[in-house]
Design a protein around this motif. Structure first.
Motif, short mmCIF file in Angstrom:
data_model
loop_
_atom_site.label_atom_id
_atom_site.label_comp_id
_atom_site.label_asym_id
_atom_site.label_seq_id
_atom_site.Cartn_x
_atom_site.Cartn_y
_atom_site.Cartn_z
N CYS A 265 0.81 -1.21 0.00
CA CYS A 265 0.00 0.00 0.00
C CYS A 265 0.85 1.27 0.00
O CYS A 265 0.35 2.36 -0.22
N SER A 267 3.02 1.83 2.74
CA SER A 267 3.44 2.05 4.12
C SER A 267 4.38 0.97 4.63
O SER A 267 4.88 1.06 5.75
N ALA A 272 7.25 5.52 4.49
CA ALA A 272 6.87 6.92 4.59
C ALA A 272 7.91 7.74 5.34
O ALA A 272 8.01 8.96 5.15
N ALA A 279 7.08 6.34 -1.14
CA ALA A 279 5.88 5.87 -0.44
C ALA A 279 4.64 6.49 -1.06
O ALA A 279 3.64 5.80 -1.31
N ARG A 280 4.70 7.78 -1.32
CA ARG A 280 3.56 8.48 -1.93
C ARG A 280 3.27 7.92 -3.32
O ARG A 280 2.10 7.69 -3.68
N MET A 283 1.52 4.61 -2.93
CA MET A 283 0.13 4.78 -2.50
C MET A 283 -0.76 5.14 -3.67
O MET A 283 -1.85 4.58 -3.86
N GLU A 301 -3.64 0.76 8.51
CA GLU A 301 -2.61 1.52 7.80
C GLU A 301 -2.82 1.46 6.29
O GLU A 301 -2.61 2.44 5.59
N CYS A 302 -3.27 0.31 5.79
CA CYS A 302 -3.58 0.19 4.36
C CYS A 302 -4.74 1.12 3.99
O CYS A 302 -4.71 1.76 2.93
N SER A 305 -3.44 4.57 3.74
CA SER A 305 -2.63 4.72 2.54
C SER A 305 -3.49 4.88 1.30
O SER A 305 -3.18 5.67 0.41
N ARG A 308 -4.66 8.38 1.29
CA ARG A 308 -3.58 9.28 0.90
C ARG A 308 -3.28 9.15 -0.60
O ARG A 308 -2.81 10.11 -1.22
#
Length: 355
Positions: A265, A267, A272, A279-280, A283, A301-302, A305, A308
């Motif tokens: 995902c 993360s 991150a 990371a971005r 995502m 957390e998924c 993400s 985000r």
């Protein structure tokens, strides 16, 4: 033996890993230099396990990066904002944010429910509803609010991780349980791998067995289902989640890369922190592999993400236990301070439950 001698450079691992594309155009070349890889490369591995699973030679590039992270950790972690991770971990294992709770009933006193850090930070009310449901179906199941310490382990700070993890095992021993039920997939895999003396059971597999609150989402728009990468090889867990979705009649679509071929995902591996740009990108990439606006997962957390990344991430447990989210299919968003406050509220709530 140098792992590059086994690699046939088929590039199968590159199809689901943005990290590979950023640092090399050849897995074989990457493997040839992996023992000397700089921290910027080593700490950009999301440790999601995709590479080994799709490799026809069963080469785990992740495993080699794990070793490299351990080597680099003493001198390099300070360059990746690691003080914030340590602050997080010290608080996560503190008395203010951990507790154990037992109940008078003994039917299921051999079991303990572990909600995990992310869920506790997200919603004390959700955790309370889950505990109530479990107590009704499994009276006497204890509650274990503790952290599994994965952030320190995945970043290679093994000495500190072992110290932290010993606190979790201490609490398991204090409870005297033989089975730990986890809502968090990182906790699930940590316990399954590192604590063989107890049976680790996913909450979702248990819910598929004991039943879930009555819900009917048959009129909802289709959602996409994202499998968290720690569960990659957990086939019974994959099926349990899908069974729950069918039970609540939620129309859902599968990602092309799902179940054992699921993609990170964004993360994973504390990416991150160590490489926020990558990371971005991960995502956004993962979130837009489906046309569905809402993406359901069974990892908080998924879900964050996916939000985000530009979509609407929703936790499966919200659909089951939170009436507001079940109606709107929208999770509330929290800042860092609110998340810490929520964890404290979760601890207070668990401690105040009637035994």
């Amino acid at each position: 033996m140098n792992p590059s001698t086994e690699c046939i450079d088929c590039k199968a691992c590159m199809k689901g890993c943005l990290m590979m594309g950023e640092f090399t155009d050849s897995p074989k070349t990457l493997l040839e230099t992996i023992k000397e890889s700089p921290a910027s490369v080593a700490f950009s591995c999301a440790a999601c396990g995709y590479c080994a699973h799709v490799c026809p030679k069963d080469i785990s590039i992740e495993a080699h990066f794990v070793k490299r992270k351990v080597e680099l950790a003493p001198t390099e972690l300070k360059n990746f904002g690691y003080r914030a991770v340590l602050f997080h971990q010290v608080l996560s294992f503190s008395k203010a944010l951990t507790t154990i709770k037992t109940f008078r009933a003994t039917d299921f006193s051999h079991m303990a429910f572990m909600p995990g850090c992310a869920l506790s930070s997200y919603s004390p009310a959700l955790v309370k509803s889950i505990i109530a449901h479990l107590q009704e179906a499994c009276p006497g199941m204890s509650v274990l609010m503790q952290c599994c310490g994965k952030p320190t382990r995945v970043l290679g700070d093994i000495d500190r991780f072992e110290g932290f993890y010993s606190l979790l095992e201490r609490d398991i021993d204090r409870l005297g349980v033989t089975t730990v039920v986890t809502a968090c997939e990182n906790c699930y895999m940590s316990l399954k791998t590192l604590s063989p003396q107890v049976k680790t059971l996913s909450l979702y597999k248990l819910l598929a067995q004991i039943g879930v609150p009555q819900r009917d989402f048959s009129e909802a728009k289709p959602v996409a289902l994202h499998d968290p990468c720690p569960t990659r090889l957990e086939k019974p867990l994959h099926e349990a989640v899908r069974q729950i979705l069918r039970t609540i009649k939620l129309p859902f679509e599968e990602f092309k890369f799902n179940r054992d071929k699921t993609q990170c995902c964004g993360s994973g591996g504390m990416l991150a922190l160590t490489n926020p740009k990558l990371a971005r990108e991960q995502m956004v990439s993962r979130a837009h592999q489906t046309e569905c606006e809402t993406i359901v997962s069974y990892c908080q957390e998924c879900c964050s993400s996916m939000s985000r990344g530009g979509k609407n991430g929703v936790h499966l447990l919200d659909l089951l236990f939170d009436e507001t989210v079940a109606k709107t299919l929208t999770q509330p968003k929290h800042g860092t301070l609110t998340s810490w406050i929520n964890r404290y509220k979760t601890k207070r709530m668990i401690a105040s439950l009637k035994g």
